[in-house]
Write a protein that holds these residues in place. Structure first.
Motif: not given
Length: 118
Positions: A13, A58-60, A62-64, A66-69
């Motif tokens: 990140c 990957t773009d996915e 980065k989203v993952w 953020i969701r699981n931070r």
């Protein structure tokens, strides 16, 4: 969530582009096998992409992240919490201190007595 996985994702990140895994090995003293296993799993899940010894999110991914931070970067470590004995109520300075005798070994005071000489 393993600490190796958290370290790799945290560093990925922070990195603007590709992350050199040798830097992870050198900085965090993680074994190449640990790093390889975690990167293989994350790559299969589509969270990171690998190129040689470099990885990036990957773009996915980065989203993952953020969701699981919370589970990734949470500082909740039950093993690091102090003992309840250390969290006991404070005794005011004017009151005498009496230790918890149940924490002493049975023979503590007996061992303080002089040994009998035969």
């Amino acid at each position: 969530m393993s600490s190796c996985q958290s370290v790799i994702l945290k560093e990925a990140c922070k990195a603007a582009g590709w992350l050199d895994l040798y830097m992870i090995h050198k900085r965090y003293r993680l074994s190449p096998f640990q790093i390889s296993e975690v990167c293989h799993k994350l790559s299969q899940d589509g969270i990171i992409e690998t190129e040689g010894r470099k990885v990036r999110l990957t773009d996915e991914g980065k989203v993952w992240v953020i969701r699981n931070r919370r589970s990734l970067f949470s500082s909740e470590r039950p093993w690091a919490k102090p003992s309840s004995y250390l969290l006991a109520t404070e005794v005011p300075p004017v009151e005498p201190y009496l230790p918890d005798l149940s924490l002493l070994e049975d023979e503590f005071f007996l061992n303080m007595l002089p040994k009998e000489v035969n």
